[in-house]
Design an enzyme around this catalytic site. Structure first.
Site, PDB file in Angstrom:
ATOM      1  N   GLU A   1       0.922  -1.279  -0.093  1.00 33.03           N
ATOM      2  CA  GLU A   1      -0.040   0.012   0.109  1.00 33.03           C
ATOM      3  C   GLU A   1       0.954   1.308  -0.031  1.00 33.03           C
ATOM      4  O   GLU A   1       1.967   1.168   0.324  1.00 33.03           O
ATOM      5  CB  GLU A   1      -0.957  -0.035   1.065  1.00 33.03           C
ATOM      6  CG  GLU A   1      -0.409  -0.587   2.436  1.00 33.03           C
ATOM      7  CD  GLU A   1      -1.157  -0.566   3.642  1.00 33.03           C
ATOM      8  OE1 GLU A   1      -2.060  -1.522   3.766  1.00 33.03           O
ATOM      9  OE2 GLU A   1      -1.094   0.458   4.519  1.00 33.03           O
TER      10      GLU A   1
ATOM     11  N   CYS B   1       7.029  -7.317   7.784  1.00 28.60           N
ATOM     12  CA  CYS B   1       8.330  -6.685   8.307  1.00 28.60           C
ATOM     13  C   CYS B   1       8.824  -7.572   9.520  1.00 28.60           C
ATOM     14  O   CYS B   1       7.678  -8.262  10.048  1.00 28.60           O
ATOM     15  CB  CYS B   1       7.771  -5.398   8.959  1.00 28.60           C
ATOM     16  SG  CYS B   1       8.977  -4.393   9.893  1.00 28.60           S
TER      17      CYS B   1
ATOM     18  N   CYS C   1       7.267  -4.490  16.181  1.00 30.74           N
ATOM     19  CA  CYS C   1       7.006  -3.431  16.914  1.00 30.74           C
ATOM     20  C   CYS C   1       5.751  -3.882  17.470  1.00 30.74           C
ATOM     21  O   CYS C   1       4.587  -4.277  16.684  1.00 30.74           O
ATOM     22  CB  CYS C   1       7.170  -2.132  16.213  1.00 30.74           C
ATOM     23  SG  CYS C   1       8.689  -1.646  15.955  1.00 30.74           S
TER      24      CYS C   1
ATOM     25  N   CYS D   1       2.502  -1.923  16.203  1.00 33.47           N
ATOM     26  CA  CYS D   1       2.324  -1.945  14.698  1.00 33.47           C
ATOM     27  C   CYS D   1       1.581  -2.965  14.250  1.00 33.47           C
ATOM     28  O   CYS D   1       1.749  -4.045  14.010  1.00 33.47           O
ATOM     29  CB  CYS D   1       3.745  -1.736  14.087  1.00 33.47           C
ATOM     30  SG  CYS D   1       3.617  -1.374  12.315  1.00 33.47           S
TER      31      CYS D   1
ATOM     32  N   GLY E   1       7.184  -1.931   6.183  1.00 37.05           N
ATOM     33  CA  GLY E   1       8.396  -2.550   5.994  1.00 37.05           C
ATOM     34  C   GLY E   1       9.624  -1.636   6.734  1.00 37.05           C
ATOM     35  O   GLY E   1       9.243  -0.627   7.178  1.00 37.05           O
ATOM     36  N   GLU E   2      10.816  -2.113   6.847  1.00 36.72           N
ATOM     37  CA  GLU E   2      11.880  -1.315   7.455  1.00 36.72           C
ATOM     38  C   GLU E   2      12.782  -1.389   6.409  1.00 36.72           C
ATOM     39  O   GLU E   2      13.624  -2.065   5.826  1.00 36.72           O
ATOM     40  CB  GLU E   2      12.548  -2.266   8.457  1.00 36.72           C
ATOM     41  CG  GLU E   2      13.876  -2.008   8.980  1.00 36.72           C
ATOM     42  CD  GLU E   2      14.047  -0.323   9.526  1.00 36.72           C
ATOM     43  OE1 GLU E   2      13.050   0.093  10.170  1.00 36.72           O
ATOM     44  OE2 GLU E   2      15.032   0.248   9.132  1.00 36.72           O
TER      45      GLU E   2
ATOM     46  N   SER F   1      12.168   6.098  14.567  1.00 37.01           N
ATOM     47  CA  SER F   1      11.167   5.670  15.449  1.00 37.01           C
ATOM     48  C   SER F   1      11.803   5.292  16.846  1.00 37.01           C
ATOM     49  O   SER F   1      12.266   4.583  16.901  1.00 37.01           O
ATOM     50  CB  SER F   1      10.688   4.384  14.762  1.00 37.01           C
ATOM     51  OG  SER F   1      10.132   4.761  13.523  1.00 37.01           O
ATOM     52  N   LEU F   2      11.607   6.339  17.615  1.00 38.95           N
ATOM     53  CA  LEU F   2      12.064   6.247  18.891  1.00 38.95           C
ATOM     54  C   LEU F   2      10.909   5.584  20.010  1.00 38.95           C
ATOM     55  O   LEU F   2      11.200   4.623  20.473  1.00 38.95           O
ATOM     56  CB  LEU F   2      12.537   7.461  19.432  1.00 38.95           C
ATOM     57  CG  LEU F   2      13.410   7.512  20.622  1.00 38.95           C
ATOM     58  CD1 LEU F   2      14.901   6.975  20.213  1.00 38.95           C
ATOM     59  CD2 LEU F   2      13.780   8.922  20.978  1.00 38.95           C
ATOM     60  N   HIS F   3       9.938   6.362  20.208  1.00 44.50           N
ATOM     61  CA  HIS F   3       8.642   5.662  20.966  1.00 44.50           C
ATOM     62  C   HIS F   3       8.918   5.625  22.334  1.00 44.50           C
ATOM     63  O   HIS F   3       7.875   5.149  23.127  1.00 44.50           O
ATOM     64  CB  HIS F   3       8.307   4.632  20.347  1.00 44.50           C
ATOM     65  CG  HIS F   3       7.981   4.845  18.774  1.00 44.50           C
ATOM     66  ND1 HIS F   3       7.379   5.906  18.278  1.00 44.50           N
ATOM     67  CD2 HIS F   3       8.112   3.964  17.604  1.00 44.50           C
ATOM     68  CE1 HIS F   3       7.190   5.573  16.934  1.00 44.50           C
ATOM     69  NE2 HIS F   3       7.678   4.753  16.435  1.00 44.50           N
TER      70      HIS F   3
ATOM     71  N   CYS G   1      -0.872   2.705   8.962  1.00 48.24           N
ATOM     72  CA  CYS G   1       0.040   1.495   8.519  1.00 48.24           C
ATOM     73  C   CYS G   1      -0.564   0.151   8.547  1.00 48.24           C
ATOM     74  O   CYS G   1      -0.997  -0.554   9.655  1.00 48.24           O
ATOM     75  CB  CYS G   1       1.150   1.553   9.761  1.00 48.24           C
ATOM     76  SG  CYS G   1       1.770   3.290  10.183  1.00 48.24           S
TER      77      CYS G   1
HETATM   78  N1  SAH Z   1      10.173   0.379   9.924  1.00 49.54           N
HETATM   79  C1  SAH Z   1      10.447   1.922   9.768  1.00 49.54           C
HETATM   80  C2  SAH Z   1       9.414   2.511   8.769  1.00 49.54           C
HETATM   81  C3  SAH Z   1       7.828   2.216   8.830  1.00 49.54           C
HETATM   82  S1  SAH Z   1       6.908   2.572  10.258  1.00 49.54           S
HETATM   83  C4  SAH Z   1      10.126   2.796  10.994  1.00 49.54           C
HETATM   84  O1  SAH Z   1      10.205   1.924  12.043  1.00 49.54           O
HETATM   85  O2  SAH Z   1      10.618   3.907  11.266  1.00 49.54           O
HETATM   86  C5  SAH Z   1       6.462   4.154   9.973  1.00 49.54           C
HETATM   87  C6  SAH Z   1       6.186   5.120  11.196  1.00 49.54           C
HETATM   88  O3  SAH Z   1       4.646   4.655  11.685  1.00 49.54           O
HETATM   89  C7  SAH Z   1       6.976   4.348  12.547  1.00 49.54           C
HETATM   90  O4  SAH Z   1       7.313   5.534  13.478  1.00 49.54           O
HETATM   91  C8  SAH Z   1       5.973   3.407  13.362  1.00 49.54           C
HETATM   92  O5  SAH Z   1       6.380   3.462  14.538  1.00 49.54           O
HETATM   93  C9  SAH Z   1       4.808   4.568  13.041  1.00 49.54           C
HETATM   94  N2  SAH Z   1       3.269   3.631  13.293  1.00 49.54           N
HETATM   95  C10 SAH Z   1       3.227   2.256  13.293  1.00 49.54           C
HETATM   96  N3  SAH Z   1       2.098   1.923  13.649  1.00 49.54           N
HETATM   97  C11 SAH Z   1       1.337   3.102  13.962  1.00 49.54           C
HETATM   98  C12 SAH Z   1       0.088   3.409  14.284  1.00 49.54           C
HETATM   99  N4  SAH Z   1      -0.901   2.307  14.667  1.00 49.54           N
HETATM  100  N5  SAH Z   1      -0.332   4.668  14.430  1.00 49.54           N
HETATM  101  C13 SAH Z   1       0.627   5.729  14.434  1.00 49.54           C
HETATM  102  N6  SAH Z   1       1.914   5.380  13.931  1.00 49.54           N
HETATM  103  C14 SAH Z   1       2.258   4.147  13.666  1.00 49.54           C
END
Ligand code: SAH
Length: 339
Positions: free
Chosen positions: A89, A109, A113, A116, A156-157, A211-213, A330
């Site tokens: 997508e 992926c 996480c 996700c 994906g990463e 992506s820190l979180h 996502c």
């Molecule tokens: N793998 C890469 C790129 C894909 S994820 C990465 O980790 O950065 C892209 C971003 O979307 C990341 O910051 C991820 O943590 C975030 N993301 C994933 N699921 C989400 C959700 N349900 N709501 C908001 N952001 C989300």
């Protein structure tokens, strides 16, 4: 058969030289592919018959199959079917500064996480360069307008598909191809340190998002298993080196999860962790999905978190939201199609 959209200009030149043809053919072919946007080699009318049949023997010029488009006011979501039947997508967002697209880099992926949706399905394969380039071209074709900004934040990463991403970046930035300015391109990673190191030597001034979180290892490892392999201290160290060396824009993405990582203590810890770094924080209101238990932080908590970072002199923004109505979060469209 290999897709012609896999080749950066240098490789296409080499191809012609290796096949006893002229180097400038590469530029001619590029013009047809990326400026005139033809869909067959036969349409490249300034090429010799022999060149056309050679290209037909060696390359495919096929597009992706567009299966579904969901349209909303300022966001469209595209579902594509690949030649092996897999789905990916892409999301188009209209901003006042232009059109931006969020593209996928893999089928599935492996990063796992916990919050996700995409990560619920293990990696099936990497996307080829062409499959990423075509996401952009076909969305441009659909909206009959140019895309000015690209983020690699879909499924994906990207740093787990490094070589194809590098070729993709070269092609979309090339003035002879899609001509998207490097500062308008953002690669987002969960923090794969060896690839961040390699990326320092890449010559284009593209943006990097991390992506820190979470502001500490205990919490981050719980949310993002990759943190066990590449813990925060080392990640921050390499990122400092990265900004010093490249001067490129660095952003930290931080999804706010209710009661998990949105406390005032977390905001303070985050401020300390990145203080003095030349970086931005993008706070992301979480998109809840049916299959995952986390909740979005309350607005008041998002504001508090924001204020604490501001007070501590961190550059911070709250991400504008798109696509809540059309499952643009996502991995959600693909999930709907396949579950
Ligand atoms: N793998 C890469 C790129 C894909 S994820 C990465 O980790 O950065 C892209 C971003 O979307 C990341 O910051 C991820 O943590 C975030 N993301 C994933 N699921 C989400 C959700 N349900 N709501 C908001 N952001 C989300």
């Amino acid at each position: 058969m290999e897709s012609i959209y896999n080749l950066d200009l240098e490789s296409l030149k080499e191809y012609f030289i290796n096949n006893n043809d002229k180097k400038f053919r590469a530029e001619q072919v590029y013009e047809w592919l990326y400026k005139k946007r033809v869909s067959s080699f036969e349409a490249m009318t300034n090429l010799k018959k022999e060149t056309i049949s050679m290209l037909n023997e060696d390359f495919s010029i096929k597009k992706l199959e567009l299966v579904l488009v969901e349209r909303d006011v300022d966001v469209n979501k595209y579902l594509f079917k690949l030649s092996d039947g897999e789905h990916i997508e892409a999301v188009l967002m209209r901003h006042d500064y232009g059109n931006s697209i969020c593209i996928s880099s893999q089928v599935g992926c492996n990063m796992g996480c916990k919050f996700c949706e995409s990560g619920r399905r293990k990696k099936v394969r990497n996307l080829e360069t062409s499959e990423m380039v075509l996401q952009i071209m076909q969305v441009e074709e659909d909206i009959k307008s140019r895309i000015s900004h690209v983020v690699i934040m879909g499924i994906g990463e990207p740093f787990d598909n490094y070589d194809n991403i590098i070729r993709f970046l070269k092609i979309i930035n090339d003035p002879k191809a899609l001509e998207i300015g490097s500062r308008h391109i953002t690669v987002s990673t969960c923090g794969i340190i060896p690839k961040i190191e390699e990326f320092m030597n890449f010559p284009l001034q593209v943006n990097l998002a991390i992506s820190l979180h979470a502001p500490n290892d205990e919490l981050r490892s719980r949310l993002m298993p990759i943190n066990k392999a590449y813990p925060l201290k080392e990640l921050i160290k390499v990122l400092k080196k990265y900004t010093e060396k490249t001067n490129r824009r660095l952003t930290f993405e931080y999804i706010l999860l209710d009661g998990v990582n949105d406390t005032e203590a977390c905001a303070l810890e985050l401020s300390k962790l990145i203080s003095g770094m030349n970086a931005y924080v993008n706070l992301i209101p979480y998109n809840t999905t049916e299959n995952i238990q986390f909740n979005r932080s309350k607005t008041i908590q998002i504001m508090r978190f924001y204020d604490i970072l501001k007070k501590n002199k961190i550059n911070v923004t709250i991400r504008r939201e798109f696509g809540g109505n059309i499952s643009a979060a996502c991995g959600q469209l693909r999930s709907k199609e396949e579950c």
